[in-house]
Write a protein that holds these residues in place. Structure first.
Motif, short mmCIF file in Angstrom:
data_model
loop_
_atom_site.label_atom_id
_atom_site.label_comp_id
_atom_site.label_asym_id
_atom_site.label_seq_id
_atom_site.Cartn_x
_atom_site.Cartn_y
_atom_site.Cartn_z
N ARG A 176 -2.73 -21.84 7.47
CA ARG A 176 -1.28 -21.65 7.32
C ARG A 176 -0.96 -21.33 5.86
O ARG A 176 -0.08 -21.90 5.28
N TRP A 177 -1.72 -20.37 5.32
CA TRP A 177 -1.46 -19.96 3.95
C TRP A 177 -1.81 -18.49 3.77
O TRP A 177 -2.51 -17.89 4.58
N GLY A 178 -1.28 -17.93 2.68
CA GLY A 178 -1.57 -16.55 2.37
C GLY A 178 -1.25 -16.27 0.91
O GLY A 178 -0.79 -17.16 0.17
N LEU A 179 -1.51 -15.06 0.49
CA LEU A 179 -1.23 -14.63 -0.88
C LEU A 179 -0.09 -13.63 -0.89
O LEU A 179 0.16 -12.95 0.11
N ALA A 180 0.58 -13.53 -2.03
CA ALA A 180 1.61 -12.51 -2.24
C ALA A 180 1.14 -11.62 -3.38
O ALA A 180 0.62 -12.11 -4.39
N LEU A 181 1.31 -10.32 -3.22
CA LEU A 181 0.87 -9.42 -4.28
C LEU A 181 1.76 -8.19 -4.39
O LEU A 181 2.43 -7.80 -3.44
N GLN A 182 1.74 -7.63 -5.58
CA GLN A 182 2.43 -6.37 -5.85
C GLN A 182 1.40 -5.26 -5.64
O GLN A 182 0.48 -5.09 -6.43
N LEU A 183 1.57 -4.53 -4.55
CA LEU A 183 0.58 -3.52 -4.16
C LEU A 183 0.31 -2.52 -5.27
O LEU A 183 -0.85 -2.16 -5.55
N TYR A 184 1.35 -2.06 -5.94
CA TYR A 184 1.18 -1.04 -6.99
C TYR A 184 0.29 -1.53 -8.11
O TYR A 184 -0.31 -0.75 -8.85
N GLY A 185 0.18 -2.85 -8.31
CA GLY A 185 -0.56 -3.42 -9.43
C GLY A 185 -2.05 -3.58 -9.18
O GLY A 185 -2.79 -3.94 -10.10
N LEU A 186 -2.51 -3.32 -7.95
CA LEU A 186 -3.94 -3.45 -7.67
C LEU A 186 -4.73 -2.36 -8.39
O LEU A 186 -4.26 -1.25 -8.59
N ARG A 187 -5.95 -2.72 -8.75
CA ARG A 187 -6.84 -1.77 -9.42
C ARG A 187 -8.09 -1.55 -8.57
O ARG A 187 -8.56 -2.47 -7.89
N ARG A 188 -8.62 -0.37 -8.63
CA ARG A 188 -9.97 -0.07 -8.12
C ARG A 188 -10.49 1.14 -8.86
O ARG A 188 -9.70 1.98 -9.32
N PRO A 189 -11.79 1.28 -9.00
CA PRO A 189 -12.34 2.45 -9.70
C PRO A 189 -11.90 3.75 -9.02
O PRO A 189 -12.00 3.89 -7.79
N GLY A 190 -11.36 4.67 -9.82
CA GLY A 190 -10.95 5.96 -9.29
C GLY A 190 -9.55 6.01 -8.73
O GLY A 190 -9.17 7.00 -8.09
N ASP A 191 -8.72 4.98 -9.00
CA ASP A 191 -7.39 4.95 -8.37
C ASP A 191 -6.36 5.83 -9.08
O ASP A 191 -5.26 6.04 -8.55
N GLY A 192 -6.66 6.33 -10.27
CA GLY A 192 -5.72 7.21 -10.94
C GLY A 192 -4.47 6.52 -11.46
O GLY A 192 -3.48 7.18 -11.77
N GLY A 193 -4.49 5.19 -11.55
CA GLY A 193 -3.40 4.49 -12.23
C GLY A 193 -2.36 3.83 -11.37
O GLY A 193 -1.43 3.21 -11.89
N ILE A 194 -2.47 3.93 -10.03
CA ILE A 194 -1.50 3.27 -9.13
C ILE A 194 -2.27 2.59 -8.00
O ILE A 194 -3.18 3.18 -7.42
N GLY A 195 -1.89 1.36 -7.67
CA GLY A 195 -2.51 0.66 -6.56
C GLY A 195 -2.29 1.40 -5.26
O GLY A 195 -1.21 1.95 -5.02
N ASP A 196 -3.33 1.41 -4.38
CA ASP A 196 -3.22 2.19 -3.15
C ASP A 196 -3.66 1.36 -1.94
O ASP A 196 -4.09 0.21 -2.06
N PHE A 197 -3.54 1.98 -0.77
CA PHE A 197 -3.84 1.28 0.47
C PHE A 197 -5.32 0.95 0.62
O PHE A 197 -5.68 -0.03 1.29
N THR A 198 -6.19 1.73 0.00
CA THR A 198 -7.62 1.41 0.04
C THR A 198 -7.90 0.13 -0.74
O THR A 198 -8.66 -0.73 -0.28
#
Length: 720
Positions: A176-198
């Motif tokens: 009965r728990w979860g996390l909250a996040l700002q999607l745009y703030g996620l990082r991954r190699p090759g993302d070009g500077g904006i958090g994405d669905f991948t």
């Protein structure tokens, strides 16, 4: 006579305005957050009535407005849609000709119910159906030559318990728990500077490994592709479609094709891509323009080499999207064309109200001619929506596949920009000239004006709630839950005339029961929980209405206080989720350090008459009270000494929130990582990097930090 020429002191005019205001649901008198009685000023009330197309500056104008309102209540035909609840009497409008009439109801599963409307009436004077309907859904009712839709809803929304036991996942956690996040703030190699669905899909799989049942994300509504300076997720162009900036270009046709496109773009494109990815804050204009450039090139590749199956999938998506999708794509293409055709004309903005008159309605011949001439551009924007939908759906599938009972919880913003795609496409349903906001309250003593358009409650009814239902479905479509921002708007919304201060508005009442029923119905159709952000001035009894409808409220640690301390976990609400903070409030580490106060000092946002020394002294006392509450609840793990400035008691707060009876506990990613800065500072546009902060690590390494691992493990042990 213009509005500016009206003699507001005229007693007859004041009485006219009062009559119209009460008939339309405007609350002329109200009580503010400080318990003080307030009255809407006459000039503001006049502006609001005019915006609602209820002129009153002459006897003739007033009579015309009054007749329009009376006509709405005296229509002799059935409304397009009537809401009801399963297994409860269904009352129809009090129309004399209905009494004793035979009727037929075709249920949406194909079965049929027949009966005769009661010749008598219930206590409301309305004729009920012969028997309640036991199946929820949108059912077609026929009485003589009259037809209406019966939106029969379950008596409450789909719940966390329902999700846990829904059978969606074979080996799902009962956590009965979860996390909250700002999607745009996620990082991954090759993302070009904006958090994405991948990146989102990668993160939800990792979080599921710790036993989480949900991840709430920042709004992913459609923005303005030709105006990338506008990037607040709570100020979208449309809540019916998705933000194309969250598309992973590599997911469109594969990493190989993306690499080819990057090579075609040359060293400058590759260098820009790398530079944007390394930025500590999102450079929205440059990063968004770069992503759109890549997506245009990929669209050209798609047109050249997509296989028949992909083309069929896109065609099916376009057909399913219907007129709403077509209108959104036309808005995007038309907006860019108008702005680029005369870039020196500053009056042409990303706002259809500034466009030439021929284009100000989606249904004009000129818009149709434009669409015929610019079909390729419109097809591009439909392609973007298809790719965004695929990406978000894949992230939700990843959450389910990893064992999350709920998965993604999407965020429904309180409104969309008045000049944006949704307002253009659904004209009449959204009031022109009024903006959603909030009166002065405990959080913001100056009030707030968000610049967002509000649905007209009367036009909503007249059109069978079409636009509202479309919006709900868009938000539920790719999620296991929805968070409704400013859920108090289901009861009343503070509306401010354009050009006036936030305090010069009025509350407009909404058809609460109808809206709650539609939310419950869509909640069950999509098997998704509903959370209502209920922070603000609460009308008496509204919290009870929400609880009865199964909408979970939100209880924030910083606000769960009483004179002299923090509320014990056992006394928190069982009808609300428990959170440490929100995107508009300081993080735990930031609150403990006083980072929010420092920002207020820096930007001149301290309340009038209060200096920084007082604020820091008050915070010091609050910290003592919080530490005492944590100790009293047995959450400090035996630690006696008061923590230092850099030692925010994050894990003690996790234990504290875990002890509450909340059906779901949501912990922000910023607090899991111990970050100091909040995503947003309300009341600021410049000076604070709102909606630009990125996570310190990429998603593959985000959850392996020792402190982070320990906190996630604690959440998993305490709330499973």
């Amino acid at each position: 006579m213009s509005g500016a020429d009206i003699d507001i002191d005229d007693a007859v005019l004041q009485q006219r305005m009062l009559t119209l205001a009460r008939a339309v649901g405007l609350q002329v008198e109200w009580t503010d957050a400080f318990g003080h009685a307030q009255t809407v000023g006459w000039p503001a009330l006049s502006r609001i009535l005019n915006a609602m197309e209820l002129p009153h500056d002459s006897a003739e104008a007033y009579e015309s407005s009054r007749q329009r309102l009376n006509h709405r209540s005296a229509v002799e035909s059935l409304p397009l849609l009537i809401t009801a609840e399963v297994e409860r009497p269904i009352a129809l409008p009090a129309l004399g000709w209905l009494y004793g009439q035979p009727y037929t109801v075709m249920l949406d599963d194909g079965s049929r119910i027949e009966g005769v409307l009661s010749a008598g009436s219930d206590e409301t004077g309305q004729p009920p159906l012969a028997a309640p309907i036991e199946k929820y859904g949108y059912h077609r009712m026929t009485v003589g030559r009259h037809v209406t839709t019966l939106a029969v809803a379950p008596q409450r929304c789909f719940s966390v318990q329902d999700a846990v036991h829904s059978g969606y996942v074979e080996h799902g956690s009962e956590a009965r728990w979860g996390l909250a996040l700002q999607l745009y703030g996620l990082r991954r190699p090759g993302d070009g500077g904006i958090g994405d669905f991948t990146a989102l899909a990668t993160l939800v799989r990792a979080v599921a490994g710790y036993g989480a049942s949900a991840v709430t994300i920042s709004p992913v509504h459609a923005m303005f592709s030709d105006d990338t300076q506008r990037y607040s997720p709570y100020g979208p162009s449309s809540r019916l479609f998705l933000n194309a900036m969250h598309i992973d270009p590599a997911a469109v046709m594969g990493a190989g094709v993306l690499n080819e496109v990057m090579l075609e773009g040359g060293l400058r494109m590759s260098a820009l891509h790398t530079a944007l990815e390394q930025e500590q804050l999102i450079d929205w204009p440059r990063a968004a323009d770069h992503r759109l450039d890549l997506l245009r090139r990929l669209f050209a590749r798609f047109n050249q080499g997509a296989d028949p199956e992909q083309r069929e999938a896109l065609a099916a998506f376009r057909e399913a999207g219907g007129a709403a999708l077509e209108c959104h794509a036309r808005y995007e293409a038309l907006n860019a064309w108008l702005r680029q055709s005369d870039p020196d004309d500053l009056d042409i903005r990303s706002d259809w109200r500034t466009w030439p008159e021929a284009y100000q309605k989606a249904s004009t011949p000129e818009v149709a001619a434009f669409a015929a001439e610019h079909g390729a551009e419109i097809a591009f924007h439909i392609f973007l929506q298809w790719q965004a939908a695929r990406g978000l759906a894949a992230a939700q599938h990843a959450a389910r596949e990893a064992g999350m009972a709920i998965g993604l919880i999407s965020d429904l913003a309180v409104g969309a920009e008045s000049g944006g795609s949704q307002a253009w496409s659904y004209q009449g349903e959204i009031i022109k000239g009024l903006s959603i906001g909030a009166p002065p309250d405990l959080l913001n003593t100056r009030g707030q004006n968000w610049g967002l358009g509000a649905f007209s409650p009367f036009v909503m009814r007249e059109r069978g709630f079409r636009g509202y239902i479309d919006m709900l479905r868009a938000c539920f479509a790719y999620a296991g839950g929805v968070r409704i921002d400013h859920v108090l708007g289901l009861g009343r919304i503070w509306l401010v005339p354009e050009g006036l201060d936030a305090g010069e508005g009025a509350y407009l009442a909404y058809p609460t029961q109808d809206l709650l029923r539609l939310i419950a119905l869509e909640s069950w159709r999509y098997r998704a929980i509903v959370i209502g952000e209920d922070l603000g001035t609460m009308p008496i009894g509204f919290d009870t209405q929400l609880a009865q409808a199964g909408l979970l409220g939100i209880r924030v640690l910083w606000f769960e206080t009483f004179y002299g301390g923090f509320t014990a976990p056992s006394r928190w609400s069982a009808n609300a989720i428990a959170v440490s903070t929100t995107h508009d409030l300081p993080t735990i580490a930031g609150w403990w350090r006083g980072q929010d106060i420092e920002w207020q000092m820096r930007l001149g946002l301290l309340p009038d008459g209060v200096d920084s020394a007082e604020q820091f002294a008050h915070r010091a006392q609050q910290k003592i009270e919080l530490w005492q509450a944590l100790r009293d609840a047995g959450c400090t793990d035996g630690v006696v000494d008061f923590p230092g400035l850099e030692e925010a008691p994050i894990e003690a707060i996790i234990r504290f929130l875990a002890m509450t009876p909340a059906p779901l506990m949501i912990f922000p990613m910023e607090d899991v990582l111990g970050l100091v800065d909040a995503p947003n500072l309300p009341g600021t546009i410049e000076g604070h990097p709102n909606w630009r902060r990125r996570m310190p690590f990429d998603v593959a390494h985000l959850l392996v930090d020792p402190d982070c691992v320990r906190r996630l493990g604690l959440l998993g042990r305490l709330r499973s």
